[in-house]
Design an enzyme around this catalytic site. Structure first.
Site, PDB file in Angstrom:
ATOM      1  N   PRO A  48       0.819  -1.208   0.000  1.00 29.53           N
ATOM      2  CG  PRO A  48      -0.670  -1.495   1.744  1.00 29.53           C
ATOM      3  CD  PRO A  48       0.581  -2.052   1.171  1.00 29.53           C
ATOM      4  N   GLY A  49       0.323   2.267  -0.601  1.00 33.20           N
ATOM      5  CA  GLY A  49       0.959   3.582  -0.536  1.00 33.20           C
ATOM      6  C   GLY A  49       2.200   3.711  -1.376  1.00 33.20           C
ATOM      7  N   GLY A  74       2.123   4.094  -4.653  1.00 31.49           N
ATOM      8  CA  GLY A  74       1.855   4.901  -5.842  1.00 31.49           C
ATOM      9  C   GLY A  74       1.245   4.154  -7.002  1.00 31.49           C
ATOM     10  CB  SER A 105       9.918 -17.260   3.561  1.00 34.85           C
ATOM     11  OG  SER A 105       9.149 -16.258   4.179  1.00 34.85           O
ATOM     12  CE  LYS A 151      10.342 -12.612   2.546  1.00 37.80           C
ATOM     13  NZ  LYS A 151      10.605 -14.038   2.271  1.00 37.80           N
TER      14      LYS A 151
HETATM   15  N1  LIG Z   1       6.916   7.745  -6.305  1.00 45.01           N
HETATM   16  C1  LIG Z   1       6.013   8.619  -5.850  1.00 45.01           C
HETATM   17  N2  LIG Z   1       6.136   9.913  -6.112  1.00 45.01           N
HETATM   18  C2  LIG Z   1       5.237  10.794  -5.644  1.00 45.01           C
HETATM   19  N3  LIG Z   1       4.180  10.473  -4.902  1.00 45.01           N
HETATM   20  C3  LIG Z   1       4.005   9.192  -4.610  1.00 45.01           C
HETATM   21  C4  LIG Z   1       4.897   8.191  -5.074  1.00 45.01           C
HETATM   22  N4  LIG Z   1       4.480   7.002  -4.629  1.00 45.01           N
HETATM   23  C5  LIG Z   1       3.355   7.231  -3.943  1.00 45.01           C
HETATM   24  N5  LIG Z   1       3.068   8.538  -3.921  1.00 45.01           N
HETATM   25  C6  LIG Z   1       1.918   9.155  -3.284  1.00 45.01           C
HETATM   26  O1  LIG Z   1       1.521   8.353  -2.199  1.00 45.01           O
HETATM   27  C7  LIG Z   1       0.118   8.301  -2.061  1.00 45.01           C
HETATM   28  C8  LIG Z   1      -0.373   6.878  -2.022  1.00 45.01           C
HETATM   29  O2  LIG Z   1      -0.237   6.279  -3.283  1.00 45.01           O
HETATM   30  P1  LIG Z   1      -1.359   5.372  -3.945  1.00 45.01           P
HETATM   31  O3  LIG Z   1      -2.679   5.740  -3.418  1.00 45.01           O
HETATM   32  O4  LIG Z   1      -1.155   5.395  -5.398  1.00 45.01           O
HETATM   33  O5  LIG Z   1      -0.946   3.997  -3.329  1.00 45.01           O
HETATM   34  P2  LIG Z   1      -1.342   2.559  -3.831  1.00 45.01           P
HETATM   35  O6  LIG Z   1      -0.091   1.903  -4.263  1.00 45.01           O
HETATM   36  O7  LIG Z   1      -2.446   2.603  -4.777  1.00 45.01           O
HETATM   37  O8  LIG Z   1      -1.810   1.930  -2.460  1.00 45.01           O
HETATM   38  P3  LIG Z   1      -2.940   0.833  -2.168  1.00 45.01           P
HETATM   39  O9  LIG Z   1      -2.364  -0.499  -2.490  1.00 45.01           O
HETATM   40  O10 LIG Z   1      -3.194   0.978  -0.701  1.00 45.01           O
HETATM   41  O11 LIG Z   1      -4.089   1.210  -2.989  1.00 45.01           O
HETATM   42  C9  LIG Z   1      -0.404   9.039  -3.226  1.00 45.01           C
HETATM   43  O12 LIG Z   1      -0.821  10.294  -2.810  1.00 45.01           O
HETATM   44  C10 LIG Z   1       0.756   9.157  -4.177  1.00 45.01           C
HETATM   45  O13 LIG Z   1       0.700  10.328  -4.938  1.00 45.01           O
END
Ligand SMILES: Nc1ncnc2c1ncn2[C@@H]1O[C@H](COP(=O)(O)OP(=O)(O)OP(=O)(O)O)[C@@H](O)[C@H]1O
Ligand SMILES: [Mg+2]
Length: 758
Positions: free
Chosen positions: A335-336, A338, A657, A700
């Site tokens: 999560p989070g 991007g 693992s 990891k």
């Molecule tokens: N490489 C990056 N550069 C700039 N902002 C980023 C980057 N990675 C993530 N963010 C920011 O972090 C926040 C969370 O990203 P996002 O919602 O796309 O996560 P996700 O991977 O879809 O998570 P989930 O699996 O929980 O849905 C967003 O506001 C995004 O703009």
């Protein structure tokens, strides 16, 4: 001249030729004089009438026939008391025909017409024709129901035939005129009514014709018709729409089903059948947009631009999308990191609309495909709704969280998704509700997931996976500095020069206040800090700019939440640090071992999955069977029971693992040698003590790095995966590839046993 008995007539004028029956005493007289009363006296002229019959009680009823006019003279009462009068009889003197011929002809014509207007059956006119004498002819007017008594009296008193005839003619002409007007009025009324009826009929017919032509007066239907015509639907869809529309028209608006048809038509029209965004397939432009929105993620951006380049080439060379040519980009990672937001960037980079379909918790196929229209409250599925929201047929549709799809008795949503994602099938996708073929082949589908294992295998097979493994601390610092900080500054109503901070402060927030692969918590913490700063600035008691330093962070976020955990936890024998990948990314996890009096056996806690439980049994068996080699007193197994626990107990964990970590924890417990606090490990273990490869190494390692570990023990066969680890992280850590468990123990355990009871 004999005097005639005088019989006065009330309200009755008898003209010569007329038979009458009246109540009158006629005695034995053969002839009497009938004379109408006029005012207090009598008319100037009467008629001599022959008595044809006497009847009634005391013969008081008389039937008489008038013969000719007579002018009464002197009256006297006879000895019987009967009033008698001397009369001067005045039969008609026929004038020469020249005087009357014109009048006669005219009169006959008028009467003829009157009779016609009155609807005479011919008998009266025959009778009139039979009268030849002009005087008698005039007297036939006496029969006329339309002449009043006064007029008849005048006729009676007109002794002169010519005078009488012209009088009668005048009367009859008036009558005719009156009748004509009456008829015209009647005709007008009649024809008016008929006209209305006619119009009504024509209108009804017209309505029927219009209905047949689909031109119901209901402007509603007309509206739909124009919309359907303008929607640019494929032929089959248009036909279906028109079919439904004419069903709607036939039904009438009041019918309950009509509402359902309208809803259906509304949905059909909501699909943007002919609308498309101009796609921009310029890889360089795409890369620029991706860079603008996201820091780092080099490999991801590169994969995306490659993907777009291929599409561009195929488009330029006129290659149609066949099976497998358009595998679905799938972004998998914690999560989070991007994933969702880069999906949005892809839409921006290619000039398409963006819609997100969240599949988390979708268990019903109907969610994807819609309900059949026979269901009450049926709706189209998510895809149709997504197209409506996009407003184009070629948007980027992000299928978010495909790994959280469920399946149960309501049908398997993944089978519907399979069809959606298959280029060989998705140009004729059937939504149950719309029940027409939908062309999804121009949609750019991107899927996201946190983990790959729970994605249904046939779906995964069609996916081109791009992994998001999470960020290193340095990357997070860069993201924080360039994207999150400016964004949070703006969101909290601040200007860029209101607050300043440094990389070291961001690093502090990341290491002490967050524990994640992505940057969501990080962004939230920055938000908290900046909100506090904004409050102070708003209060006006703060010189600008506000410098956000370690002190401000401590004040705003409180005591560090994650700190030096590894060293503290592994200070005692029986605790080993493992590395795991969960739904939220890589993580360090501690395996704790303890022993207690008992009849042998193993207690496991911490919500372990079956595979992990098996690993635990294997670990115990291995340690027991290799006790000698490991320098463990075999008696330590006698009458002992072992307990393995993997915190945090509330999070479910699974996978093989942790095998090496469990063996290490047990060995540490039984040998009394603590595990080095800098070491993290991962690897599956066999009964023979071989170490087998595992997945998710990069995640990891990133987690180990973030947790402050410096030595990583990993299966030898995973060594090539280290290439994926960012080099700055690699440089700060030592990696120990191993193929057998004794190597692990040699590396992980402190050389000397602590003086502790096992
Ligand atoms: N490489 C990056 N550069 C700039 N902002 C980023 C980057 N990675 C993530 N963010 C920011 O972090 C926040 C969370 O990203 P996002 O919602 O796309 O996560 P996700 O991977 O879809 O998570 P989930 O699996 O929980 O849905 C967003 O506001 C995004 O703009
Ligand atoms: Mg997301």
């Amino acid at each position: 001249m004999t005097p005639l008995r005088l019989i006065p007539l009330d309200d009755l004028v008898v003209l010569p030729g007329m038979p009458v029956s009246i109540p009158a005493e006629t005695g034995d007289d053969a002839r009497v004089l009938l004379i109408p009363r006029r005012g207090s006296g009598y008319a100037k002229v009467g008629v001599v009438a022959e008595v044809t019959e006497r009847s009634g009680r005391r013969r008081r009823m008389a039937s008489l026939v008038a013969i000719h006019r007579a002018v009464p003279g002197v009256a006297h009462t006879d000895p019987d008391g009967v009033l008698r009068v001397d009369v001067e009889e005045r039969p008609d003197i026929s004038p020469p025909p020249v005087l009357t011929r014109e009048l006669e002809r005219e009169y006959r014509a008028v009467v003829e017409e009157i009779l016609e207007l009155r609807g005479d059956d011919g008998r009266v006119s025959a009778f009139v024709r039979s009268i030849t004498e002009p005087g008698a002819l005039a007297d036939t007017s006496g029969y006329s129901p339309d002449l009043n008594a006064g007029q008849k009296l005048e006729l009676l008193e007109a002794l002169d035939v010519v005078e009488r005839l012209s009088l009668a003619l005048r009367f009859q002409q008036d009558r005719l005129a009156e009748l004509r007007v009456r008829k015209r009025i009647r005709d007008d009324v009649e024809s008016g009514a008929q006209k209305q009826q006619r119009e009504y009929f024509l209108r009804r017919q017209m309505e029927a014709i219009r209905k047949e032509l689909g031109e119901n007066e209901a402007s509603l239907a007309e509206d739909y018709r124009t919309k359907i015509a303008a929607a640019g639907m494929p032929d089959a869809v248009r036909q279906q729409a028109e079919r439904e529309l004419s069903r709607f028209e036939r039904m009438g608006d009041s019918n309950a089903e009509a509402g359902m048809i309208r809803t259906y038509l509304d949905w059909l029209l909501a699909v943007p059948w002919s609308k498309r965004s101009d796609e921009r397939l310029d890889p360089r432009h795409a890369r620029a947009v991706l860079d603008e929105d996201h820091a780092g993620l080099d490999d991801v951006k590169q994969r995306i631009t490659e993907y777009l380049s291929v599409r561009k080439l195929r488009a330029e060379r006129g290659l149609t999308d066949d099976r497998r040519s358009g595998a679905i980009l799938t972004l998998i990672g914690p999560p989070g990191t991007g994933k969702t937001s880069i999906g949005e960037s892809i839409a921006r980079a290619t000039g398409r609309q963006f819609v997100r379909i969240s599949l988390g918790g979708v268990r019903d196929e109907a969610e994807i495909r819609g309900h059949r229209r026979t269901y009450i409250g049926a709706l189209p599925g998510r895809l149709v709704r997504a197209l409506r929201d996009a407003g184009t047929m070629n948007p980027v549709i992000l299928l978010d969280e495909v790994d959280k799809l469920g399946a149960d008795w309501r049908g398997d949503p993944s089978s519907a998704l399979l069809e959606v994602l298959d280029p060989a099938q998705n140009h004729t996708f059937q939504d149950h509700y719309l029940d027409v073929a939908l062309d999804l082949s121009h949609v750019l589908f991107i899927a996201t997931a946190n983990v790959a294992d729970t994605i249904p295998a046939p779906l995964l097979d069609r996916m081109e996976v791009i992994r998001f493994d999470g960020y290193t601390t340095d990357e997070k610092v860069a993201i924080g500095r360039d994207y999150l900080w400016p964004r949070q500054v703006e969101r909290n109503g601040l200007r860029p020069d209101d607050v300043v901070t440094g990389d070291d402060v961001l690093r502090l927030v990341i290491s002490d206040y967050t524990r994640e692969a992505g940057v969501r918590q990080f962004e939230r913490q920055l938000g908290t800090v900046l909100r506090k700063a904004a409050t102070r600035i708003a209060a006006g008691d703060q010189p600008k700019p506000v410098v956000v330093d370690a002190g401000v962070i401590l004040e705003a976020l409180g005591r560090p939440k994650f700190h030096h955990e590894v060293a503290a936890r592994t200070g005692v024998p029986g605790v080993a640090t493992g590395l795991a990948v969960t739904g939220v990314g890589g993580d360090v996890l501690f395996v704790e071992a303890a022993s207690m009096a008992g009849k042998g056996g193993l207690v496991l806690t911490g919500q372990l999955g079956d595979v992990m439980k098996e690993s635990a049994r294997i670990a115990l068996t291995y340690v027991q069977s290799h006790a000698l080699a490991l320098g463990i007193d075999e008696r330590k197994f006698d009458s002992r029971e072992f307990h393995l626990h993997v915190p945090a107990g509330a999070t479910p964990k699974d996978g093989p693992s942790a095998g090496v970590t469990m063996v290490t924890a047990l060995a540490s417990l039984l040998t009394g040698r603590a595990v080095k606090s800098t070491v993290g490990m991962t690897g599956e273990v066999t009964l023979q003590g071989r170490v087998l490869p595992i997945g998710g190494l990069k995640q990891k390692v990133l987690a180990a790095h973030a947790a402050g570990l410096t030595d990583i023990i990993l299966p030898e066969r995973n060594e090539p995966d280290l290439e994926e680890v960012p080099s700055d992280v690699r440089q700060e850590m030592r990696f120990h590839p191993v193929s057998a468990i004794d190597e692990v123990l040699a590396l992980a355990l402190e050389p000397n046993a602590l003086a502790m009871v096992a």
